[in-house]
Design a protein around this motif. Sequence first.
Motif, PDB file in Angstrom:
ATOM      1  N   CYS A  58      48.415 -11.686  13.815  1.00 26.61           N
ATOM      2  CA  CYS A  58      47.991 -13.048  14.135  1.00 26.61           C
ATOM      3  C   CYS A  58      48.013 -13.228  15.652  1.00 26.61           C
ATOM      4  O   CYS A  58      48.997 -12.875  16.303  1.00 26.61           O
ATOM      5  CB  CYS A  58      48.937 -14.028  13.456  1.00 26.61           C
ATOM      6  SG  CYS A  58      48.679 -15.734  13.931  1.00 26.61           S
ATOM      7  N   ASN A  59      46.952 -13.779  16.225  1.00 28.14           N
ATOM      8  CA  ASN A  59      46.905 -13.965  17.676  1.00 28.14           C
ATOM      9  C   ASN A  59      47.915 -14.983  18.168  1.00 28.14           C
ATOM     10  O   ASN A  59      48.284 -14.973  19.330  1.00 28.14           O
ATOM     11  CB  ASN A  59      45.501 -14.439  18.090  1.00 28.14           C
ATOM     12  CG  ASN A  59      44.509 -13.303  18.026  1.00 28.14           C
ATOM     13  OD1 ASN A  59      44.896 -12.138  18.002  1.00 28.14           O
ATOM     14  ND2 ASN A  59      43.225 -13.640  17.985  1.00 28.14           N
ATOM     15  N   SER A  60      48.341 -15.848  17.267  1.00 23.50           N
ATOM     16  CA  SER A  60      49.246 -16.906  17.699  1.00 23.50           C
ATOM     17  C   SER A  60      50.715 -16.494  17.526  1.00 23.50           C
ATOM     18  O   SER A  60      51.475 -16.509  18.478  1.00 23.50           O
ATOM     19  CB  SER A  60      48.940 -18.177  16.920  1.00 23.50           C
ATOM     20  OG  SER A  60      49.903 -19.166  17.205  1.00 23.50           O
ATOM     21  N   CYS A  61      51.100 -16.066  16.309  1.00 21.38           N
ATOM     22  CA  CYS A  61      52.526 -15.823  16.070  1.00 21.38           C
ATOM     23  C   CYS A  61      52.864 -14.328  16.036  1.00 21.38           C
ATOM     24  O   CYS A  61      54.020 -13.959  15.925  1.00 21.38           O
ATOM     25  CB  CYS A  61      52.971 -16.489  14.767  1.00 21.38           C
ATOM     26  SG  CYS A  61      52.329 -15.698  13.296  1.00 21.38           S
ATOM     27  N   ASN A  63      52.573 -12.303  13.731  1.00 23.59           N
ATOM     28  CA  ASN A  63      52.936 -11.792  12.406  1.00 23.59           C
ATOM     29  C   ASN A  63      51.776 -10.935  11.884  1.00 23.59           C
ATOM     30  O   ASN A  63      50.632 -11.100  12.292  1.00 23.59           O
ATOM     31  CB  ASN A  63      53.174 -12.959  11.453  1.00 23.59           C
ATOM     32  CG  ASN A  63      53.841 -12.527  10.160  1.00 23.59           C
ATOM     33  OD1 ASN A  63      54.318 -11.390  10.057  1.00 23.59           O
ATOM     34  ND2 ASN A  63      53.874 -13.409   9.189  1.00 23.59           N
ATOM     35  N   ILE A  64      52.101  -9.994  10.989  1.00 22.52           N
ATOM     36  CA  ILE A  64      51.049  -9.185  10.379  1.00 22.52           C
ATOM     37  C   ILE A  64      50.148 -10.091   9.553  1.00 22.52           C
ATOM     38  O   ILE A  64      50.633 -10.950   8.807  1.00 22.52           O
ATOM     39  CB  ILE A  64      51.683  -8.090   9.494  1.00 22.52           C
ATOM     40  CG1 ILE A  64      52.438  -7.103  10.381  1.00 22.52           C
ATOM     41  CG2 ILE A  64      50.626  -7.387   8.676  1.00 22.52           C
ATOM     42  CD1 ILE A  64      53.315  -6.155   9.608  1.00 22.52           C
ATOM     43  N   SER A  65      48.839  -9.916   9.701  1.00 17.56           N
ATOM     44  CA  SER A  65      47.913 -10.831   9.054  1.00 17.56           C
ATOM     45  C   SER A  65      46.580 -10.136   8.841  1.00 17.56           C
ATOM     46  O   SER A  65      46.229  -9.220   9.570  1.00 17.56           O
ATOM     47  CB  SER A  65      47.724 -12.059   9.957  1.00 17.56           C
ATOM     48  OG  SER A  65      46.577 -12.771   9.564  1.00 17.56           O
ATOM     49  N   ASP A  66      45.838 -10.555   7.816  1.00 14.73           N
ATOM     50  CA  ASP A  66      44.518  -9.963   7.609  1.00 14.73           C
ATOM     51  C   ASP A  66      43.445 -10.679   8.419  1.00 14.73           C
ATOM     52  O   ASP A  66      42.334 -10.193   8.550  1.00 14.73           O
ATOM     53  CB  ASP A  66      44.154  -9.992   6.117  1.00 14.73           C
ATOM     54  CG  ASP A  66      45.013  -9.011   5.328  1.00 14.73           C
ATOM     55  OD1 ASP A  66      45.512  -8.058   5.938  1.00 14.73           O
ATOM     56  OD2 ASP A  66      45.175  -9.215   4.116  1.00 14.73           O
ATOM     57  N   SER A  67      43.788 -11.857   8.954  1.00 14.88           N
ATOM     58  CA  SER A  67      42.800 -12.603   9.737  1.00 14.88           C
ATOM     59  C   SER A  67      43.332 -12.796  11.160  1.00 14.88           C
ATOM     60  O   SER A  67      44.484 -12.494  11.444  1.00 14.88           O
ATOM     61  CB  SER A  67      42.529 -13.958   9.065  1.00 14.88           C
ATOM     62  OG  SER A  67      43.746 -14.580   8.716  1.00 14.88           O
ATOM     63  N   GLU A  68      42.468 -13.348  12.037  1.00 14.03           N
ATOM     64  CA  GLU A  68      42.883 -13.485  13.438  1.00 14.03           C
ATOM     65  C   GLU A  68      44.020 -14.472  13.607  1.00 14.03           C
ATOM     66  O   GLU A  68      44.865 -14.315  14.472  1.00 14.03           O
ATOM     67  CB  GLU A  68      41.698 -13.913  14.295  1.00 14.03           C
ATOM     68  CG  GLU A  68      40.704 -12.793  14.524  1.00 14.03           C
ATOM     69  CD  GLU A  68      39.901 -12.999  15.791  1.00 14.03           C
ATOM     70  OE1 GLU A  68      40.032 -14.065  16.405  1.00 14.03           O
ATOM     71  OE2 GLU A  68      39.143 -12.079  16.149  1.00 14.03           O
ATOM     72  N   ILE A  69      43.974 -15.516  12.790  1.00 13.46           N
ATOM     73  CA  ILE A  69      45.066 -16.489  12.772  1.00 13.46           C
ATOM     74  C   ILE A  69      45.649 -16.474  11.361  1.00 13.46           C
ATOM     75  O   ILE A  69      44.918 -16.596  10.394  1.00 13.46           O
ATOM     76  CB  ILE A  69      44.557 -17.908  13.132  1.00 13.46           C
ATOM     77  CG1 ILE A  69      43.964 -17.929  14.558  1.00 13.46           C
ATOM     78  CG2 ILE A  69      45.671 -18.935  13.009  1.00 13.46           C
ATOM     79  CD1 ILE A  69      44.967 -17.771  15.659  1.00 13.46           C
ATOM     80  N   CYS A  70      46.962 -16.291  11.258  1.00 17.51           N
ATOM     81  CA  CYS A  70      47.552 -16.104   9.932  1.00 17.51           C
ATOM     82  C   CYS A  70      47.556 -17.412   9.142  1.00 17.51           C
ATOM     83  O   CYS A  70      47.295 -18.484   9.684  1.00 17.51           O
ATOM     84  CB  CYS A  70      48.961 -15.545  10.044  1.00 17.51           C
ATOM     85  SG  CYS A  70      50.172 -16.752  10.597  1.00 17.51           S
ATOM     86  N   GLU A  71      47.848 -17.291   7.859  1.00 21.48           N
ATOM     87  CA  GLU A  71      47.812 -18.467   6.975  1.00 21.48           C
ATOM     88  C   GLU A  71      48.772 -19.559   7.412  1.00 21.48           C
ATOM     89  O   GLU A  71      48.470 -20.739   7.303  1.00 21.48           O
ATOM     90  CB  GLU A  71      48.175 -18.044   5.539  1.00 21.48           C
ATOM     91  CG  GLU A  71      47.010 -17.441   4.780  1.00 21.48           C
ATOM     92  CD  GLU A  71      47.409 -17.098   3.357  1.00 21.48           C
ATOM     93  OE1 GLU A  71      48.291 -17.770   2.802  1.00 21.48           O
ATOM     94  OE2 GLU A  71      46.822 -16.142   2.814  1.00 21.48           O
ATOM     95  N   ILE A  72      49.936 -19.138   7.890  1.00 22.42           N
ATOM     96  CA  ILE A  72      50.947 -20.134   8.272  1.00 22.42           C
ATOM     97  C   ILE A  72      50.477 -20.893   9.511  1.00 22.42           C
ATOM     98  O   ILE A  72      50.538 -22.116   9.564  1.00 22.42           O
ATOM     99  CB  ILE A  72      52.310 -19.444   8.509  1.00 22.42           C
ATOM    100  CG1 ILE A  72      52.826 -18.857   7.194  1.00 22.42           C
ATOM    101  CG2 ILE A  72      53.310 -20.426   9.100  1.00 22.42           C
ATOM    102  CD1 ILE A  72      54.066 -17.998   7.327  1.00 22.42           C
ATOM    103  N   CYS A  73      49.976 -20.141  10.521  1.00 23.99           N
ATOM    104  CA  CYS A  73      49.539 -20.793  11.765  1.00 23.99           C
ATOM    105  C   CYS A  73      48.323 -21.675  11.545  1.00 23.99           C
ATOM    106  O   CYS A  73      48.114 -22.648  12.263  1.00 23.99           O
ATOM    107  CB  CYS A  73      49.221 -19.752  12.834  1.00 23.99           C
ATOM    108  SG  CYS A  73      50.699 -18.943  13.487  1.00 23.99           S
ATOM    109  N   HIS A 106      57.351 -17.292  15.417  1.00 24.47           N
ATOM    110  CA  HIS A 106      56.927 -16.400  16.495  1.00 24.47           C
ATOM    111  C   HIS A 106      57.648 -15.069  16.281  1.00 24.47           C
ATOM    112  O   HIS A 106      58.876 -15.014  16.328  1.00 24.47           O
ATOM    113  CB  HIS A 106      57.271 -16.992  17.867  1.00 24.47           C
ATOM    114  CG  HIS A 106      56.691 -16.191  18.988  1.00 24.47           C
ATOM    115  ND1 HIS A 106      55.442 -16.434  19.502  1.00 24.47           N
ATOM    116  CD2 HIS A 106      57.162 -15.111  19.656  1.00 24.47           C
ATOM    117  CE1 HIS A 106      55.172 -15.550  20.449  1.00 24.47           C
ATOM    118  NE2 HIS A 106      56.204 -14.736  20.565  1.00 24.47           N
ATOM    119  N   VAL A 107      56.875 -14.020  16.014  1.00 25.49           N
ATOM    120  CA  VAL A 107      57.458 -12.715  15.694  1.00 25.49           C
ATOM    121  C   VAL A 107      57.531 -11.873  16.969  1.00 25.49           C
ATOM    122  O   VAL A 107      56.497 -11.528  17.557  1.00 25.49           O
ATOM    123  CB  VAL A 107      56.612 -11.988  14.631  1.00 25.49           C
ATOM    124  CG1 VAL A 107      57.215 -10.619  14.309  1.00 25.49           C
ATOM    125  CG2 VAL A 107      56.497 -12.826  13.366  1.00 25.49           C
TER     126      VAL A 107
END
Lengths: 206, 206
Positions: A58-61, A63-73, A106-107
């Motif tokens: 995730c570009n923001s937090c 965290n490992i994510s399948d998209s650029e911004i994760c579901e949580i963010c 924030h990871v």
Amino acid sequence: MNYSSKLIEEAVNEVSKLPGIGSKTALRLVLHMLKQPNEYTHNLAEALKNVRDNVSFCNSCHNISDSEICEICSSHKRDKTVVCVVEDTRDVMAIENTSQFTGTYHVLGGIISPMDGVGPQDLKIDSLVQKCQAGEIHELVFALPSTMEGDTTNFYISKRLQELNIKLSVIARGIAVGDELEYADEITLGRSIINRVPYENSLKQA
Amino acid sequence: MNYSSKLIEEAVNEVSKLPGIGSKTALRLVLHMLKQPNEYTHNLAEALKNVRDNVSFCNSCHNISDSEICEICSSHKRDKTVVCVVEDTRDVMAIENTSQFTGTYHVLGGIISPMDGVGPQDLKIDSLVQKCQAGEIHELVFALPSTMEGDTTNFYISKRLQELNIKLSVIARGIAVGDELEYADEITLGRSIINRVPYENSLKQA
């Protein structure tokens, strides 16, 4: 060990590089795969290559994510002004499982550990500081391990942020639910007395 | 568990199919791979696929081997008339490590275990019987596990061979070297008394 086949030896060598897996366990795992259909090993090998090559963060937090911004963010239900600082994605999963945290994460991707050669520049600390400087964050919740390295990382980040008006908090340390006092170590018990909370708070359901 | 990425979830699912590895350990292993260079995971995946696709077995003893006849079976130093019957290749390695056995092996590929659906036809018993019928073998040494399944397999093979004049022996069961008698179980201790050996034998160096 004297392996009867070079192929076995290579596979055992590779598997035993994994943490916590010695050569005997590695041999057991490899022999297990040989007893299973070919697809079993192929699926495993493909899944490992796939995750290694295509994993994204995730570009923001971070965290490992399948998209650029994760579901949580990207969720509108989450409070972006409260950010929980964690070591890695497993901590996010652990905290998410409690359903008690409505902020974002924030990871850092590790903690400061000079013994392992991990310094602040190896972690995602700069982007956290930038987010804080941008005024987006009101509270940081430190949820790093309760170790020397975790405390050092907390301290380093707090120093970087000391000129900003951000509330810093640490998740509570104390006696685990269900534990007996006589078996608790002194430091934990001592801290739990210093950081005692109003009785009403203990009645809140987790 | 609620994984933040489908790729992670797939990899964890595949890894946790391995025996003795649960989903938490699998996640730890996958996250470890993500922290290592790409080659690390690629080498592991290739080694596993390679061993699964290209592994071959000795035509004579059925041990895992890179050639049609394994090193032990093709060695002129080994006594082909004494054959040690073992469950799998790990047992061959364990016995080879002792340097005490100069005969050859026969790897059954398992033991008779009705509970797990393994019958005599699933094991390399017919080829062993054929070797015995061909008159090539003077002594069979059973080195199967000391369990109900191992004993059943010993018994089954001995019945198949009862009309042939072949010496059958079983590796000695008894008190392990370095063990104290008071902690040994009754059956082992009882057997070690029944099968006591001349004192001079105990002086032979392993």
